[in-house]
Structures are given as C-alpha cells and as structure tokens.
Design an enzyme around this catalytic site. Sequence first.
Site, short mmCIF file in Angstrom:
data_model
loop_
_atom_site.label_atom_id
_atom_site.label_comp_id
_atom_site.label_asym_id
_atom_site.label_seq_id
_atom_site.Cartn_x
_atom_site.Cartn_y
_atom_site.Cartn_z
N ASP A 486 0.83 -1.18 -0.06
CA ASP A 486 -0.02 0.07 -0.21
C ASP A 486 0.93 1.23 -0.02
OD1 ASP A 486 -1.75 -2.04 0.26
OD2 ASP A 486 -3.16 -1.04 1.65
N GLU A 691 -3.94 -6.63 13.41
CA GLU A 691 -3.38 -6.58 11.90
C GLU A 691 -2.08 -6.60 11.73
OE1 GLU A 691 -4.78 -4.30 7.94
OE2 GLU A 691 -5.49 -3.86 9.85
#
Length: 732
Positions: A486, A691
């Site tokens: 990302d 996460e």
Amino acid sequence: MAGYGWDEYDVRLGGRQTIHDAGNMIDITTDFVKVPGGSHGGSWGVRIRGTPRENAPEHLVTSMIFYAAMEGFGSLQVSNEENELGIEGMVKVEGSSNELGSFSLEVTEGPETNVHPPPRHKSYASKPLDRTIVASLQVEDANIWQAKALLFQHMKTEIDEMISLYGNENAPPPWQIFTIANNIREGNMHFVQKVFDGAFEFDVIFSSGSAPAPVTSEVISGAIESVTDSFADRFSKVLAPKAPFNKSKYTAFARSMFSNLIGGIGYFHGDAIVDRSYAPEYEEENEGFWEETAEARQRQGAVKLEGPAELYTSIPSRPFFPRGFLWDEGFHLIPVADWDMDLTLDIVKSWFSLMDEDGWIGREQILGQEARSKVPLEFQVQYPHYANPPTLFLIFDALIDKLRSGAPFEGSTDPLESIRSAHLQRPENAKDYLRNLYPLLKRHYFWFRKTQWGDVKSYDREAFSTKEAYRWRGRNPTHVLTSGLDDYLRPQPPHPGELHTDLISWMGMMTRSMRRIAETIGESDDAKEYRGYETAIVRNIDDLHWDDKAQTYCDATVDDYEESVHVCHKGYISIFPFLTGLLPADSPRLGAILDMISDPEEMWSPYGLRSLSLSSPNYGTGENYWRSPVWINMNYLAVKALLLTLLSNLQDLSQSPGPHQQRASKLYTSLRSNLVENVFKEWERTGFAWEQYNPETGEGQRTQHFTGWTSLVVKIMAMPEVQKGGKIKDEL
C-alpha cells in the site's frame, strides 16, 4: 467485548467457540459438531451455553435469537402448531432443497436447570418468557443476508405496540419488551427467541433426511468430547509449539490462533464489479499516467457486474474482512497445509477457477451485495490489469517439499488421515492434481510476464537480461495497492520506467515454483524454459536493484536526464530477495542484509522487524500503514529465510562455520522469540490477534481479531529451536 473466537476447530469435525461478552456480563460457548452419514453431507449440531461472568448480578437476563432462512428453490417451515403464547418444548423446522434433500432443524428446550425470568409485568400474561417465541417472515432472496436489519425492523413493531399499550411510564422490563412476535406462518425465514435468567444451555440440531438416524442431544454430548480429544491429539502431532514455547499457556494460544484461521474458511457466491474497458490509459506508458488512469476509471463505461462466481477460501478477519484476498490467501494456507493438505488444495483450486481467459484473478473477491456492503465504493471495482503478489505458489512449493521428503503417516491415529493427506500418501494423485491445474498456472504466470513487465531497453540499463524486469501497475503517488504494501515509499513522482524490487522477487519465487511443478509432472521442456527465466531473474535482481553505496536492494526509476537511478527506502522491500528465498547462503549481499535486519536504528525492534527503517525521514509518516508497523507475514518470511540460511550453512560440510551461520542462528532465535512473545502478550492483554503491531510499544493496532496471516505465529512457534553452536534441536 473481552474477546471472542474459536478455542479449537477442525473443519472436518467441529469445535468450540467462546464469546467473552464483558458488556453483557456473560460468556457464550458454542460447541459445534459434525455427524457424518447419508448422501447430503451429513448432519450437525450446536450446543449453546451461557455462563454469567463474575461481575454479573444474581439474576442476569439474557435473550438468545437463532434464525434459519432458505435462499432460492426449496422449502422451510415451522412444523409446530401455532400458539399465541409461544411454544412449549422443542421447536422444529422442516425443509428441503436440491442440495440438502429433506432435513429438519430442532431447537431444544435444554436441561431442567434452565431458568426463565418470572412475571414482573402484566404483559407477561400474553407473552410468557418460559416459552419459546417463533416469528416467520417471507423475505425476498436478495434481502435474506440482511437478517439483523430485518430482525430489528420486526422487533420495533412489537416494541411500538407495547409502548402504545402500556405507555412509557409503565413499559415492560427490557427483556420483555425486546422480543419478537409469536407468529408462526409460511415463510422462508424463521426467528426463534429464548429468554433466560442466569446460566443456560440448549441445542440446535440439523438432521439430514438421508442420514441413518436423526441426531439427538445425547449424540451431541458424545461428539463434543470426541472432537476435543481429536483436535488436541492432532495439534500435538502437527503444529505443537517447539521449545521454548512448549508450555501449556503457549499451546492454548497456538490452538486458538490456528482455530480462528481455519474457522474463517467459508464459501462465497455472488457477482463482482469489473472494469473491462481495457482503456489505453491502463497501459500506464506515459509520464503522469496516474492522472490518466484516474480519469479513465471515472468514465466507468465498461464497468459491469460479472458472474455469479463462487469461492472457497479463508479470510483475514471474520468481522472486518469477511471475503477473499488473493495475496493474503497464500499466507493463510501455509499452516493449513500442514494440518490438512487435501483441504488446502481444494481452496487453491477454487481460487484458480476464478481466472479469466487472459490469466487474471481479481485481487479482492467482493462477491455479492452482502460482501459489497462491507467495502467502500471506490474499492469495489476490480481491474483486469491489476496484479497481486502470487503467494499461492508458496503452497505449491510446500506440496512439492512434502512429496519429496516423504512426510510420515505411519502411526497416525487420526481416522481422517487418509482424506487429509490423500495427495501425499498417493503421490500420483498429487501429480494428477498439478497436471490438471497446470494449464491455468501457465496462463496466470505468462499473464504476469505480459502485464507487469518493466522496461530495461529504453533506458540503457545494464543487466544480464533485457526482459526480466517488472513494475506494478495500478500505482499513484501515495499508494501501490496492487503490491500489497500500500503506502510503502516508492520513487516520486511515479514513472513508467520504474522497476520494483518486490515484484521481481515475487516473480523469481513464482518462476522457481513453476519450474519445480513442471519437473514434478514431467514437463521437461517447460522446466528448462522456467530455469532460464529463473536464472535471468536472479541475475537481474543484482544487476538492476542492488545499490553499492546504500548496500541494499532498491527500486529503480528514471531521473530528469532519462537515466536509470536507484531510489532506496530501507525496509521490507530492501530485503525482498532474501524474504523470497532468492538469496543463496553464500551470496556476497547476505552480510549487508543481515546488518540491516539486526540494526535497531534500521529494521530491528523488540517486537519484530519494522516495515520501514527507523532511519528513514518518512518513518511513521502519512497513513503509516507500511511505514513502521511490524507485520507478521513479512516477519514469518524473514524467520524462515534465516532458518534456511542456517540450514544451508550446516549442510555444506565442505566449509567450516562462517559468520553468516553464527549471525543467522542468533537472529533466528531472537526474532522468533520477539515475535511470538509479543503477539502472545497482546493476545493475553486484549483477547485478540491484531493486523499489525507497534514497533515502539508492541501494542496491537488497526484491525482486531485479525486471524488471517497473523496466525502464522503458529507456524513460527512450530519451527525448531536452535541450540548453542547453531545446532538444530528439531527438524523443520
């Protein structure tokens, strides 16, 4: 919520799930068991138990609602006679469909120890809570997935009627007013509500009409004990934590992490939104291409629904990301392959069945309206020129490794071993599987080479090969979502002459896997071709991406003078050739890579390797998604690479131990310990896997209950302990 999820789970047998509902002061346990038999997939049962928490009042009232719905062709009807006061005893629902045949669903009354709230309001006379309440609805197929909203809508009608009848000042207590209607009729969705005072227990039982006998609560009681024993036995033999993590507290942690990973496997079906315009801007050949592609996406002239498609997959997070992600899935399946290779190969096959005629697989599988309801509009459209790291090829490597090592099966007490390991016990089955899938694998591989190629010739780049260079499509100045990393720093501004270190490394891994697959199934000419690509990629990684001054691997771009230059942002991308196993143990680059990994001013932290070097001026800036946090999937690759480096040194008996062996041993032991201890600590503290983890504090952050690739900590725990002198205590 103090935590929730599977404590133990096996997809073939069942398992136990616990919800620690601190807000409502109760712990809910569900024991799910599968009962084989018949010709429609067997039967199953769930035992639901509620246990008030220590801080609960003496009379804790809990309302439980179960619902069943039939989508598409079939029938589903409550067989109890309607009673305006509710159902006494068991509630029974009968149904049939083409896939399931005839079946029945029973919601039992539960043991005599169950207690219900006593009458405390005159409304109790018309709706006594010692009975079970059943409401039937007829719902359009397209809306069945919105059960929660439908329930609240239905319940609001009941609430409004009670308030109208009794007024706000004399309203019934909450457990009386928040109830559904007693309304059994024809429908395709049925809600069943029970209200308890204190601890409770009841069963939901599905019996297939083709099974030899219906399931009973007694059958469920026996099956629960059997499932627990079977899971514990298999886990101890397949994924048991190795020293220093061979203690009971780590075992419970490892079981939970793995169970939530495998418990997230599901079946998804529906249409997907795809842009098939093949706009010329999507070639991304011009400077400023990201602005052109943004304009092309806005046109949406060829955006349409495709499908329906179906997918069998695990997921990153049941509550937050309940859908398939391509590059996540390869990581998810690494521990699953150890547990059940047959299951793993079914999932891999399902993913490749999504491929289009060009070889593209959508990186995010948002199938159907329910899935789209969880995704912002700007991320729902999939683009056939967007790639994603080909991590599923890690599973083909794992399969071939197991075939070549002759994984032992003798002595297994698991009655399902012949199914779980069918492809390993009968290698010809595995080869047939690979042969059948091979045309799709080739198509996918050459789609990558065609669509993600990088330009060597136009910029006079000196390299072993003029063809082996790669560039992610789909980037903009701040993100390369297709890379999976990302917001990780990239050359600025974006340029069509860029070359990406991580992508050429993934291509090297993929090429090596294709070569090994071709060798396994006897495609010798193809294997020779892949070997040529593999050699060229490994050579070009050094030629195109190694920077002598920075002593690291870097992305490349083109400067204002049309010359190729490196742009070095130390972090995960800098060590990608090492992470993907393309850096041999005798590489002259290995020392510098180990330097960067072990330096606290660069990547090393007490909690795992940072995604971006601490020395970077951009550390922790912007979105800070991949600009500092510790990610378990990348750290798993690092631990594995360190172990393989150590093993390579040990296996080379012609050389005495060198500095890389000693350093690899120390780094492996320390990194393995740091990762496990921190994920475990946060799991104990918060009740969740996360996460990512903060590199300064170790705290879990972003998405909680992220039991996808964070569950790779189970695989890390199962890796061998390295003793003093670099000796391996156990085999990998």
